[in-house]
Enzyme design. Structure first.
Site, PDB file in Angstrom:
ATOM      1  N   CYS A  30      -0.183  -3.432  79.798  1.00  0.00           N
ATOM      2  CA  CYS A  30       0.832  -4.271  79.412  1.00  0.00           C
ATOM      3  C   CYS A  30       2.072  -3.502  79.269  1.00  0.00           C
ATOM      4  CB  CYS A  30       0.417  -4.867  77.835  1.00  0.00           C
ATOM      5  SG  CYS A  30       0.767  -3.670  76.469  1.00  0.00           S
ATOM      6  N   ASP A  35       4.972   0.744  65.801  1.00  0.00           N
ATOM      7  CA  ASP A  35       5.740  -0.585  66.050  1.00  0.00           C
ATOM      8  C   ASP A  35       7.202  -0.299  65.581  1.00  0.00           C
ATOM      9  OD1 ASP A  35       4.006  -1.764  67.127  1.00  0.00           O
ATOM     10  OD2 ASP A  35       3.111  -3.002  65.388  1.00  0.00           O
ATOM     11  N   ARG A  92       7.962 -13.376  70.092  1.00  0.00           N
ATOM     12  CA  ARG A  92       6.502 -13.102  70.040  1.00  0.00           C
ATOM     13  C   ARG A  92       6.209 -12.402  68.489  1.00  0.00           C
ATOM     14  NH1 ARG A  92       3.230 -10.747  75.258  1.00  0.00           N
ATOM     15  NH2 ARG A  92       1.600 -11.191  73.724  1.00  0.00           N
ATOM     16  N   LYS A 104       2.197 -11.125  61.807  1.00  0.00           N
ATOM     17  CA  LYS A 104       1.589 -11.382  62.980  1.00  0.00           C
ATOM     18  C   LYS A 104       0.091 -10.772  63.220  1.00  0.00           C
ATOM     19  CE  LYS A 104       3.160  -9.499  66.801  1.00  0.00           C
ATOM     20  NZ  LYS A 104       2.058  -8.853  67.703  1.00  0.00           N
ATOM     21  N   ARG A 111      -4.179  -0.585  77.528  1.00  0.00           N
ATOM     22  CA  ARG A 111      -4.937  -0.782  76.054  1.00  0.00           C
ATOM     23  C   ARG A 111      -6.406  -0.843  76.629  1.00  0.00           C
ATOM     24  NH1 ARG A 111      -1.359  -4.619  72.289  1.00  0.00           N
ATOM     25  NH2 ARG A 111       0.279  -3.196  71.924  1.00  0.00           N
TER      26      ARG A 111
HETATM   27  C1  UD1 Z   1      -1.674  -0.605  68.064  1.00  0.00           C
HETATM   28  C2  UD1 Z   1      -1.262   0.171  66.581  1.00  0.00           C
HETATM   29  C3  UD1 Z   1      -0.945  -0.778  65.581  1.00  0.00           C
HETATM   30  C4  UD1 Z   1       0.031  -1.819  66.301  1.00  0.00           C
HETATM   31  C5  UD1 Z   1      -0.462  -2.524  67.532  1.00  0.00           C
HETATM   32  C6  UD1 Z   1       0.787  -3.446  68.093  1.00  0.00           C
HETATM   33  C7  UD1 Z   1      -1.769   2.234  65.929  1.00  0.00           C
HETATM   34  C8  UD1 Z   1      -2.924   3.407  65.615  1.00  0.00           C
HETATM   35  N1  UD1 Z   1      -2.286   1.097  66.307  1.00  0.00           N
HETATM   36  O1  UD1 Z   1      -2.794  -1.112  67.586  1.00  0.00           O
HETATM   37  O2  UD1 Z   1      -0.647  -0.197  64.428  1.00  0.00           O
HETATM   38  O3  UD1 Z   1       0.442  -2.831  65.285  1.00  0.00           O
HETATM   39  O4  UD1 Z   1      -0.600  -1.301  68.577  1.00  0.00           O
HETATM   40  O5  UD1 Z   1       1.810  -2.467  68.773  1.00  0.00           O
HETATM   41  O6  UD1 Z   1      -0.667   2.708  65.979  1.00  0.00           O
HETATM   42  N2  UD1 Z   1      -7.342   3.204  72.565  1.00  0.00           N
HETATM   43  C9  UD1 Z   1      -8.497   3.761  73.585  1.00  0.00           C
HETATM   44  N3  UD1 Z   1      -9.557   2.954  73.510  1.00  0.00           N
HETATM   45  C10 UD1 Z   1      -9.687   1.948  72.746  1.00  0.00           C
HETATM   46  C11 UD1 Z   1      -8.563   1.462  72.023  1.00  0.00           C
HETATM   47  C12 UD1 Z   1      -7.527   2.048  71.828  1.00  0.00           C
HETATM   48  O7  UD1 Z   1      -8.210   4.815  73.907  1.00  0.00           O
HETATM   49  O8  UD1 Z   1     -10.925   1.451  72.963  1.00  0.00           O
HETATM   50  C13 UD1 Z   1      -5.864   4.047  72.232  1.00  0.00           C
HETATM   51  C14 UD1 Z   1      -5.011   3.215  72.816  1.00  0.00           C
HETATM   52  O9  UD1 Z   1      -4.807   3.568  74.328  1.00  0.00           O
HETATM   53  C15 UD1 Z   1      -3.739   3.708  72.152  1.00  0.00           C
HETATM   54  C16 UD1 Z   1      -4.373   4.076  70.673  1.00  0.00           C
HETATM   55  O10 UD1 Z   1      -5.915   4.398  71.004  1.00  0.00           O
HETATM   56  O11 UD1 Z   1      -3.343   5.106  72.543  1.00  0.00           O
HETATM   57  C17 UD1 Z   1      -4.109   2.981  69.615  1.00  0.00           C
HETATM   58  O12 UD1 Z   1      -4.842   1.921  69.927  1.00  0.00           O
HETATM   59  P1  UD1 Z   1      -5.385   0.919  69.114  1.00  0.00           P
HETATM   60  O13 UD1 Z   1      -4.996   1.144  67.574  1.00  0.00           O
HETATM   61  O14 UD1 Z   1      -6.525   0.459  69.452  1.00  0.00           O
HETATM   62  O15 UD1 Z   1      -4.148  -0.230  69.450  1.00  0.00           O
HETATM   63  P2  UD1 Z   1      -3.832  -1.756  68.605  1.00  0.00           P
HETATM   64  O16 UD1 Z   1      -4.974  -2.267  67.941  1.00  0.00           O
HETATM   65  O17 UD1 Z   1      -3.025  -2.283  69.848  1.00  0.00           O
END
Ligand code: UD1
Length: 417
Positions: free
Chosen positions: A116, A306, A398, A22, A121
């Site tokens: 969420c 995850d 999902r 996914k 996020r």
């Molecule tokens: C994250 C996971 C990914 C997982 C997905 C779904 C990590 C590093 N990432 O990806 O492996 O598949 O969730 O569960 O484990 N953040 C900020 N500012 C930003 C972007 C992110 O502060 O602009 C912070 C987020 O709040 C979070 C962390 O960075 O604490 C990780 O975020 P990110 O890797 O961007 O999240 P996903 O892409 O959703």
């Protein structure tokens, strides 16, 4: 509204195959918008999040067809660069359309992804990087408007955190930007490499994906391609965990062991034994799992966030105490209360959970609170004495294609009502 009904304590056995990833299919489908030609993407899992992405592509005028797990996208005659709020809200990761749309059309308009079920996020890292590439970004009535009418320019981007979403957004923005983009402190997840492999198949020039520095040489034009999405490493871990909590032996096919090295080591600590052969993982679990020390979720190649809930379902029935530290998301322990309703002994303090393993859980009526937390409840129910009813299965759907079909085939007593 459906629920899953599971009668636990059944031994599992035989073989099970892992569907497409996914978290790889979603950015690849979004990336096809930046390509500007027809792309045929196969091994897309048949999940609600993929259907939501197809709805977004359709709204942009790029969706051509979906036949089983193959989705065809043609962004040559894209008709829109704005995504309506109701489509954005269907899917948390929809924000990666920002980089793809601004790359293709010079403009993207969408709302910010809201908070969420696993925590807020934020998108500050995404926006800062796009600004460094020359995008003009402003907020108006809850919409983020990102514009680069003369195109984006390559830049040196140092991410303050190796965010998966931000790394994807910058890659999508950079493939057609003028000049070279360097992403330092990039996310190294296998799904990032899969995205780069897809774009390179379309004529992009991306080097270093899968490592911490990615170099993208922007191209004026990309071309059509056919691409097969990698298998889902979190689904592979989920199936291995199903064998682990039931003391079973199982062959998991279409799984890349090299993508889940840290998780396999943790499973080995719990007493599970493995054989690996050509994208097949054979697991033999002990009658009772052992404690697994301290597990800390980290960016790849660290322990994946995850898999945190999944490993907790294992620790809940293991001998001894396991500590689980969640370092990526601040609200990712919502499954704990439900596990405790099934007789688990888990205490949360801040970002740590202390899991005192019990000999057996008991069947209960519980509610899935998010995707992986929902899977943890499925695993707990497989190991529990008696019948469990899991509500809110839409969270589980999902990320898992017909979980009851797959688990029944390997001997679980599970049905949907
Ligand atoms: C994250 C996971 C990914 C997982 C997905 C779904 C990590 C590093 N990432 O990806 O492996 O598949 O969730 O569960 O484990 N953040 C900020 N500012 C930003 C972007 C992110 O502060 O602009 C912070 C987020 O709040 C979070 C962390 O960075 O604490 C990780 O975020 P990110 O890797 O961007 O999240 P996903 O892409 O959703």
């Amino acid at each position: 509204m459906s629920c899953l009904i599971i009668n636990g304590k059944k031994k599992l056995g035989g073989e099970i195959s892992v569907h497409g990833a996914k978290n790889s299919a979603l950015p690849i489908l979004a990336a096809s918008v930046a390509v500007g030609e027809e792309c045929v993407i196969s091994n897309c899992p048949q999940l609600s999040d993929i259907r939501a992405t197809i709805n977004i592509l359709d709204g942009l005028g790029c969706f051509k067809s979906a036949d089983g797990t193959t989705v065809t996208v043609n962004s040559r005659d894209l008709t829109a660069n704005e995504i309506p709020d109701y489509l954005m809200r269907e899917l948390r990761s929809s924000f990666i359309f920002m980089g793809a749309l601004v790359s293709k059309t010079g403009r993207a308009v969408m709302c910010a992804p809201g908070g969420c079920e696993i925590g807020v996020r934020p998108v500050d890292i995404h926006l800062l990087a796009l600004r460094q590439m020359g995008a003009d970004i402003r907020e108006d009535s809850g919409k983020i408007i990102c514009e680069a009418p003369k195109g984006l320019t390559g830049a040196e981007i140092n991410l303050s955190f190796p965010s998966v979403g931000a790394t994807e957004n910058v890659i999508l923005a950079a493939v057609r930007a003028k000049g070279i983009t360097y992403i330092k402190n990039a996310a190294a997840e296998p799904e990032i490499k899969d995205l780069a492999d897809f774009l390179n198949a379309c004529g992009a020039d991306i080097k270093g994906a899968g490592g911490s520095t990615i170099v993208i040489n922007g191209k004026d034009k990309l071309h059509s391609a056919e691409f097969t999405v990698m298998p889902d490493r979190i689904v592979a871990v989920s199936y291995l965990a199903a064998a682990a909590v039931t003391g079973s032996q199982l062959l998991v096919k279409n799984a890349h062991a090299e993508h889940i090295g840290t998780v396999i080591s943790t499973f080995e600590q719990s007493g599970c034994r493995f054989d690996f052969d050509n994208n097949r993982i054979y697991i033999k679990a002990p009658e009772r799992l052992h404690k697994m020390g301290t597990i800390r979720t980290m960016p790849y190649p660290g322990f994946p966030t995850d898999c945190q809930a999944i490993i907790m379902a294992m620790a809940a029935v293991a001998k001894g105490t396991t500590i689980v530290n969640e370092n990526i998301f601040e609200s990712r322990f919502r499954h704990v209360g439900e596990l405790n309703r099934m007789g688990a002994d888990v205490t949360v303090t801040g970002r740590s959970a202390i899991v005192n393993g019990v000999r057996s859980l008991y069947g209960s009526c519980v509610k899935a609170t998010d995707l992986r937390g929902g899977m943890a409840l499925v695993l707990a129910s497989l190991s529990a004495e008696g019948e469990s009813i899991i509500e809110n299965t839409e969270f589980i759907d999902r990320g898992y294609e017909k979980i009851e079909r797959d688990l029944s085939l390997i001997g679980a007593d599970i049905r949907r009502e």
